[in-house]
Design a protein around this motif. Structure first.
Motif, PDB file in Angstrom:
ATOM      1  N   ARG A   1       1.034  -1.199  -0.066  1.00 49.14           N
ATOM      2  CA  ARG A   1       0.112   0.019  -0.019  1.00 49.14           C
ATOM      3  C   ARG A   1       0.746   1.221   0.112  1.00 49.14           C
ATOM      4  O   ARG A   1       0.415   2.189   0.416  1.00 49.14           O
ATOM      5  CB  ARG A   1      -0.842  -0.066   1.190  1.00 49.14           C
ATOM      6  CG  ARG A   1      -1.830  -1.197   1.106  1.00 49.14           C
ATOM      7  CD  ARG A   1      -2.875  -1.006   2.335  1.00 49.14           C
ATOM      8  NE  ARG A   1      -3.703  -2.078   2.733  1.00 49.14           N
ATOM      9  CZ  ARG A   1      -4.590  -2.429   3.526  1.00 49.14           C
ATOM     10  NH1 ARG A   1      -4.781  -1.182   4.253  1.00 49.14           N
ATOM     11  NH2 ARG A   1      -5.333  -3.005   3.718  1.00 49.14           N
ATOM     12  N   GLU A   2       2.189   1.018  -0.323  1.00 47.65           N
ATOM     13  CA  GLU A   2       3.178   2.173  -0.221  1.00 47.65           C
ATOM     14  C   GLU A   2       2.523   3.516  -1.234  1.00 47.65           C
ATOM     15  O   GLU A   2       2.950   4.612  -0.746  1.00 47.65           O
ATOM     16  CB  GLU A   2       4.367   1.776  -0.961  1.00 47.65           C
ATOM     17  CG  GLU A   2       4.913   0.824   0.012  1.00 47.65           C
ATOM     18  CD  GLU A   2       4.459  -0.568  -0.036  1.00 47.65           C
ATOM     19  OE1 GLU A   2       3.594  -0.873  -1.104  1.00 47.65           O
ATOM     20  OE2 GLU A   2       5.297  -1.406   0.658  1.00 47.65           O
ATOM     21  N   ASN A   3       1.860   3.366  -2.563  1.00 44.19           N
ATOM     22  CA  ASN A   3       1.169   4.547  -3.039  1.00 44.19           C
ATOM     23  C   ASN A   3      -0.130   4.820  -2.802  1.00 44.19           C
ATOM     24  O   ASN A   3      -0.868   5.387  -3.320  1.00 44.19           O
ATOM     25  CB  ASN A   3       1.696   4.105  -4.554  1.00 44.19           C
ATOM     26  CG  ASN A   3       0.915   3.162  -5.103  1.00 44.19           C
ATOM     27  OD1 ASN A   3       0.392   2.076  -4.402  1.00 44.19           O
ATOM     28  ND2 ASN A   3       0.622   3.123  -6.418  1.00 44.19           N
ATOM     29  N   TRP A   4      -1.002   4.278  -1.801  1.00 38.14           N
ATOM     30  CA  TRP A   4      -2.293   4.531  -1.589  1.00 38.14           C
ATOM     31  C   TRP A   4      -2.791   5.712  -0.839  1.00 38.14           C
ATOM     32  O   TRP A   4      -3.816   6.260  -0.869  1.00 38.14           O
ATOM     33  CB  TRP A   4      -2.803   3.269  -0.739  1.00 38.14           C
ATOM     34  CG  TRP A   4      -2.908   2.082  -1.458  1.00 38.14           C
ATOM     35  CD1 TRP A   4      -2.353   1.671  -2.417  1.00 38.14           C
ATOM     36  CD2 TRP A   4      -3.850   0.793  -1.165  1.00 38.14           C
ATOM     37  NE1 TRP A   4      -2.749   0.439  -2.899  1.00 38.14           N
ATOM     38  CE2 TRP A   4      -3.513   0.013  -2.278  1.00 38.14           C
ATOM     39  CE3 TRP A   4      -4.811   0.713  -0.067  1.00 38.14           C
ATOM     40  CZ2 TRP A   4      -4.197  -1.288  -2.168  1.00 38.14           C
ATOM     41  CZ3 TRP A   4      -5.458  -0.508  -0.243  1.00 38.14           C
ATOM     42  CH2 TRP A   4      -5.112  -1.478  -1.243  1.00 38.14           C
ATOM     43  N   GLY A   5      -1.576   6.492  -0.277  1.00 44.89           N
ATOM     44  CA  GLY A   5      -1.958   7.856   0.169  1.00 44.89           C
ATOM     45  C   GLY A   5      -1.276   8.615  -0.263  1.00 44.89           C
ATOM     46  O   GLY A   5      -0.338   8.716  -1.336  1.00 44.89           O
ATOM     47  N   ILE A   6      -1.528  10.104  -0.182  1.00 42.97           N
ATOM     48  CA  ILE A   6      -0.939  11.389  -0.592  1.00 42.97           C
ATOM     49  C   ILE A   6      -0.843  12.278   0.522  1.00 42.97           C
ATOM     50  O   ILE A   6      -1.346  12.801   1.105  1.00 42.97           O
ATOM     51  CB  ILE A   6      -2.273  12.009  -1.496  1.00 42.97           C
ATOM     52  CG1 ILE A   6      -2.617  11.077  -2.751  1.00 42.97           C
ATOM     53  CG2 ILE A   6      -1.599  13.319  -2.143  1.00 42.97           C
ATOM     54  CD1 ILE A   6      -1.845  10.666  -3.749  1.00 42.97           C
ATOM     55  N   ASP A   7       0.583  12.359   0.668  1.00 41.55           N
ATOM     56  CA  ASP A   7       1.339  13.142   1.433  1.00 41.55           C
ATOM     57  C   ASP A   7       0.665  12.980   2.845  1.00 41.55           C
ATOM     58  O   ASP A   7       0.399  13.769   3.689  1.00 41.55           O
ATOM     59  CB  ASP A   7       1.160  14.733   1.202  1.00 41.55           C
ATOM     60  CG  ASP A   7       1.958  15.179  -0.227  1.00 41.55           C
ATOM     61  OD1 ASP A   7       2.968  14.339  -0.253  1.00 41.55           O
ATOM     62  OD2 ASP A   7       1.593  15.975  -0.771  1.00 41.55           O
TER      63      ASP A   7
ATOM     64  N   LEU B   1      -9.265   2.774   0.814  1.00 43.61           N
ATOM     65  CA  LEU B   1      -9.466   3.261  -0.584  1.00 43.61           C
ATOM     66  C   LEU B   1      -8.255   3.651  -1.127  1.00 43.61           C
ATOM     67  O   LEU B   1      -7.642   4.883  -0.552  1.00 43.61           O
ATOM     68  CB  LEU B   1     -10.682   3.883  -0.609  1.00 43.61           C
ATOM     69  CG  LEU B   1     -10.969   4.493  -1.970  1.00 43.61           C
ATOM     70  CD1 LEU B   1     -11.842   3.567  -2.821  1.00 43.61           C
ATOM     71  CD2 LEU B   1     -11.978   5.833  -2.048  1.00 43.61           C
ATOM     72  N   PRO B   2      -7.671   3.176  -2.072  1.00 46.95           N
ATOM     73  CA  PRO B   2      -6.117   4.092  -2.520  1.00 46.95           C
ATOM     74  C   PRO B   2      -6.402   5.212  -3.273  1.00 46.95           C
ATOM     75  O   PRO B   2      -7.473   5.227  -4.090  1.00 46.95           O
ATOM     76  CB  PRO B   2      -5.732   2.906  -3.653  1.00 46.95           C
ATOM     77  CG  PRO B   2      -6.945   2.124  -4.092  1.00 46.95           C
ATOM     78  CD  PRO B   2      -7.794   1.904  -2.710  1.00 46.95           C
ATOM     79  N   LEU B   3      -5.819   6.191  -2.974  1.00 55.85           N
ATOM     80  CA  LEU B   3      -6.021   7.632  -3.404  1.00 55.85           C
ATOM     81  C   LEU B   3      -5.060   8.102  -4.453  1.00 55.85           C
ATOM     82  O   LEU B   3      -3.992   7.582  -4.628  1.00 55.85           O
ATOM     83  CB  LEU B   3      -5.912   8.653  -2.287  1.00 55.85           C
ATOM     84  CG  LEU B   3      -7.194   8.580  -1.238  1.00 55.85           C
ATOM     85  CD1 LEU B   3      -6.900   9.564  -0.127  1.00 55.85           C
ATOM     86  CD2 LEU B   3      -8.277   8.570  -1.888  1.00 55.85           C
TER      87      LEU B   3
END
Length: 351
Positions: free
Chosen positions: A262-268, A323-325
């Motif tokens: 899930r390394e790229n599921w969040g934004i900052d 939920l991936p963003l």
């Protein structure tokens, strides 16, 4: 000493260092001395209460069985007349059988607790929501002690009649499934979230940008494609909103423990999770900023949003689905895809 002097505050020390110590206005009464009941000293009285409780449990089981018989035996269109009042005979019979049966189980349980179970009062200090291994072991030990003190294993007549009545209670539930309509199929596995769907504020319906959120803030949100459904069908709108509701939170990136994959599921530091508790499906948003814990108000299931929303306390069996963003070309938060698992209460095969 006069009464006026007795009520004056006590003074300790001298000069500027003196302190005023106020006495408690009402003394602590403590716990009243325990009084033995007649069932504690007279075995015949205890046996008599056991028979009473077992009789109530047994009658409850017969009533549950009777509700199943009435479901098939009484025509659906038959009516009962009570003077100027009338009612459906089938519904009335089912309601009376189930209502009286449940009342007898409750009354029997109360009689059992008041007359046979150990009634000594105990006190326990408050503690943090998160349980340590030692506390879990103490809880299991207390449960075993409570089971022994309840007499559930010792009083076979009560145990057998209760288990029989509770087993028969499940029979009407199976029979009445006939009236629940078609099966849901795969509807419980999917939501209207999909790739590119914008995340909007649940109240204002305005799309959300990363700059709109500050660290520590939690926002209730929904998918942007939910609004058109309301114009077509109010029922479908409520069903889809119940499954698609989410919470968006911003946490300092260095405080986030990202699960593998899930390394790229969040934004900052901005993360998005289902708003629906995985225990029985209650909506949650009671957020504690310092611990990043979100609490379900129904049964106190607690999830750590900084650690994949894993369960840290309570009866929930699995973390909140995430939920991936991503960010679209106009700078708004959007979903990379739908949820990778069913949202809401855990299915029985998943628990």
């Amino acid at each position: 000493m006069s009464d006026e002097k007795a009520n004056l505050p006590a003074v300790s020390g001298e000069g500027h260092d003196s302190q005023v110590v106020l006495a408690e206005p009402i003394p602590d009464p403590g716990i009243e001395p325990h009084e033995l009941r007649i069932t504690d000293v007279d075995p015949k009285a205890a046996d008599r209460v056991e028979r009473q409780v077992s009789t109530m449990f047994g009658l409850a089981g017969l009533l549950f069985l009777g509700s199943c018989v009435a479901y098939f035996a009484i025509p659906r269109d038959s009516t009962l007349q009570f003077g100027p009042l009338s009612g459906n005979a089938n519904n009335l019979t089912l309601g009376l059988c189930l209502g009286v049966g449940l009342f007898l189980i409750g009354a029997g349980a109360i009689q059992w607790a008041k007359k046979l179970m150990v009634d000594t009062e105990i006190a326990e200090d408050r503690h943090d929501a998160h349980s340590t291994p030692q506390q879990k072991a103490e809880i299991m030990e207390a449960f075993q002690v409570g089971t022994a003190e309840s007499g559930f294993t010792r009083r076979k007549l009560i145990r057998r009649s209760l288990l029989a009545s509770m087993g028969l209670l499940g029979l009407p539930a199976i029979v009445f499934l006939r009236d629940l309509g078609p099966l849901p199929g795969r509807n419980l596995y999917t939501t209207i979230w999909a790739k590119g769907i914008r995340v909007v504020n649940d109240v204002t319906l305005r799309p959300i940008k990363p700059s709109d959120l500050i660290v520590g803030q939690l926002v209730n949100a929904a998918p942007a494609n939910l609004a058109p459904i309301e114009e077509e069908s109010a029922v479908e709108y409520q069903n889809e909103k119940a499954k698609a509701a989410v919470i968006v939170v911003r946490i300092k990136p260095e405080e986030i423990r990202t699960p593998a994959g899930r390394e790229n599921w969040g934004i900052d530091g901005i993360l998005c999770y289902s708003k629906i508790c995985t225990h029985v499906g209650c909506p949650i948003s009671l957020y504690e900023q310092t611990t990043h814990h979100v609490l379900c108000p129904c049964h106190q299931s607690t999830f750590d949003l900084a650690d994949g929303a894993k369960v840290v306390f309570g009866p929930a069996a699995r973390p909140l689905p995430q939920l991936p963003l991503a960010v679209d070309s106009e700078g708004y938060l959007v979903a990379q895809s739908g949820f990778n698992e069913p949202v809401g209460a855990s299915f029985w095969e998943r628990g």
